[in-house]
Each structure stands twice: as C-alpha cells, then as structure tokens.
Write a protein that holds these residues in place. Sequence first.
Motif, mmCIF file in Angstrom:
data_model
loop_
_atom_site.group_PDB
_atom_site.id
_atom_site.type_symbol
_atom_site.label_atom_id
_atom_site.label_comp_id
_atom_site.label_asym_id
_atom_site.label_seq_id
_atom_site.Cartn_x
_atom_site.Cartn_y
_atom_site.Cartn_z
ATOM 1 N N ASP A 292 -8.217 -4.546 -1.147
ATOM 2 C CA ASP A 292 -8.707 -5.794 -0.560
ATOM 3 C C ASP A 292 -8.803 -5.664 0.953
ATOM 4 O O ASP A 292 -9.320 -6.552 1.618
ATOM 5 C CB ASP A 292 -7.734 -6.951 -0.859
ATOM 6 C CG ASP A 292 -7.571 -7.165 -2.352
ATOM 7 O OD1 ASP A 292 -8.567 -7.069 -3.066
ATOM 8 O OD2 ASP A 292 -6.430 -7.430 -2.794
ATOM 9 N N TYR B 77 -0.561 -1.238 4.226
ATOM 10 C CA TYR B 77 -1.152 -2.020 3.129
ATOM 11 C C TYR B 77 -0.522 -1.591 1.800
ATOM 12 O O TYR B 77 -0.450 -0.407 1.503
ATOM 13 C CB TYR B 77 -2.674 -1.801 3.110
ATOM 14 C CG TYR B 77 -3.374 -2.445 1.929
ATOM 15 C CD1 TYR B 77 -3.185 -3.803 1.638
ATOM 16 C CD2 TYR B 77 -4.228 -1.707 1.116
ATOM 17 C CE1 TYR B 77 -3.823 -4.386 0.558
ATOM 18 C CE2 TYR B 77 -4.879 -2.292 0.042
ATOM 19 C CZ TYR B 77 -4.667 -3.627 -0.242
ATOM 20 O OH TYR B 77 -5.291 -4.207 -1.315
ATOM 21 N N ASN C 122 -3.671 -2.644 -4.233
ATOM 22 C CA ASN C 122 -4.117 -3.558 -5.279
ATOM 23 C C ASN C 122 -4.351 -2.702 -6.519
ATOM 24 O O ASN C 122 -5.459 -2.245 -6.781
ATOM 25 C CB ASN C 122 -5.409 -4.249 -4.821
ATOM 26 C CG ASN C 122 -6.020 -5.112 -5.900
ATOM 27 O OD1 ASN C 122 -5.304 -5.748 -6.677
ATOM 28 N ND2 ASN C 122 -7.349 -5.132 -5.975
#
Length: 316
Positions: A126, A134, A137
């Motif tokens: 994303d 990060y 996902n």
Amino acid sequence: MHLEKRILVTGGAGFIGSHLCEALLKTGAEVLCVDNFFTGARANVAHLLDNKHFEMLRHDVTIPLFVEVDQVYNMACPASPVHYQFDPVQTTKTSVHGAINMLGLAKRTKARILQASTSEVYGDPDVHPQQEDYWGNVNPIGPRSCYDEGKRCAETLFFDYYRQHQLDIKVARIFNTYGPRMHPNDGRVVSNFIVQALRGEDITLYGDGQQTRSFCYVDDLVRGLIALMESPEGVTGPINLGNPGEFTIRELAEHVIDLTGSKSQLTNKPLPEDDPKKRRPDITRAKDQLDWEPTIKLRDGLVKTITYFDELLQKL
C-alpha cells in the motif's frame, strides 16, 4: 592460523549465490558453498571448483550443519513462484528451519550472519516506494505465503537472536534481480521474456502489463550484499537492496524484443493471485549506511543476460 576469512554461502550454487561466491573468492576469502541443488546447479560453480580456496558441499539447510566459519551468507531458498510453489511446505522449512540452523551455527562459531530476505515481505504494498519501516500487506494463507511468510519469519528469528543472544546479524531485503545464470524455466519475468524472445514465441504479459518492477543487475546486488556484510556491527538492517529504476512489465518486454531483434508478439493472460502491482525500493538507507547504489542500467544488464541465455539455449 587462518588469516583469510572463512565464509559459508548457503544456496551458493544458485543464481545470486554463485555470483556471490565468485566475488568473495576475489577478495581472497575461503568460500564454502553449500547447496542441495533443488534450484541451484553445479554448472553455476563448475568454473570455481579448481580454485583451492573454494569448497562445494551438497547439503540441505533444513538439516543442521557443523562447520567452522567467520561469516555466513544465508542465501538458500527457491526464490521464484514456479519453484517455491512446487513444494510449499519445503519452502517454508527452508526459510524457517534453515534460518534456525544457520543462526545456531553462527551462535556457536561467533560468526557474523547475513540473511537474504526479500521485497516479498512487503506483499502487495500500500506504500510506494517501499521503505524498510513499512510492515507490508501480505496474505498469510495464499499460494505465495510459503515464501512471503517464510522469509518474514526468518527475519523475526534473526532479530530475536540479535536481541536474545547478541548475535551479529545483517538482513538484506532483495528486490528483483537478474543476470546470467538465472534459471531458464523459473517463471520470472526477465528470464521468461528473454527465452520467449530468443525462441520467437509470443511474450506473455500477465494482466495489462502495467504492473511495475525494479530490476537490479546481479553484480550490483552482490556488491550491496558484501557492503552490508562488511558494515559496522550496529548496522543490522533490514536494508533494501535493489534498483530504484521502475519499469512497467510491458516496457521490459519491449526492451527485450528490441535487444534480441525478435519477431515475438505480446499476448495477455490473467494476473496470478496476490501478484504485487507495484515494486520499487527506497534505497536511502543503503546509500546512507553502505554508500551503495546500483550503477548498471537496465539495457546494459539485459544485453549481458541475453548473451548468456542465447548461448545456453544453443546447448539445449
């Protein structure tokens, strides 16, 4: 008394592993290459077998290994969907049991250990481009999960050994890499397109071909791995290693057709499940902490890779 570093490379007969063994030998190190030849090939390291500093051992990292070394590069794991989905249980075992066994070896020998992790820990992201902070996902129960989650668990183990046992760890997140010695049937986009173009077959685009990838030439990547391994002790990573140049899959196909002079046409097939739409590394951390960035342009790297596949296909 050993003066040269003794370095273990698991998955050393694989595509990236074999280039790494070669580069490490040039530094004067003694290299122990370990591979079970599931996707690696003896041919990839055949030219190194006469080197007195090189040793080849057929071994599966899911089984403990007892050797004395100063550094471990844990590269062992099938890395293309075709190969890692062939035996998904074994893929997870290779990532998880393999990490446990190599971390145990590093703990016993007080060796520094580097994990070859992957951009797949970000899943279908994303966030774009992908930065190391990060969390990703990722579908934990999909057909790609054996690889994605296996590598994520391996990272967990590395950082737990670091915190619990003060082990000297390094974690590299490797983005799409290409070059000579890629497996011709690994289903990866660069090898697929080149082989199809050289055979004059239609080039298969999944989806509309607008999904993006960033392609790093193998020599650049190996330089990054060695820079990370040789970095100061506090630099654990994870650090993205990849080329931030972003291309659509259609652009890649057009480059390959142009460079091979092929008459191949483009055809479309449905996008595989959980296939990431975008992939580009943020390499700020690699630049700052390792003084590393790729230098080889896509077309230059493709020329070398096409030459390799052209010679390989003529032998088949």
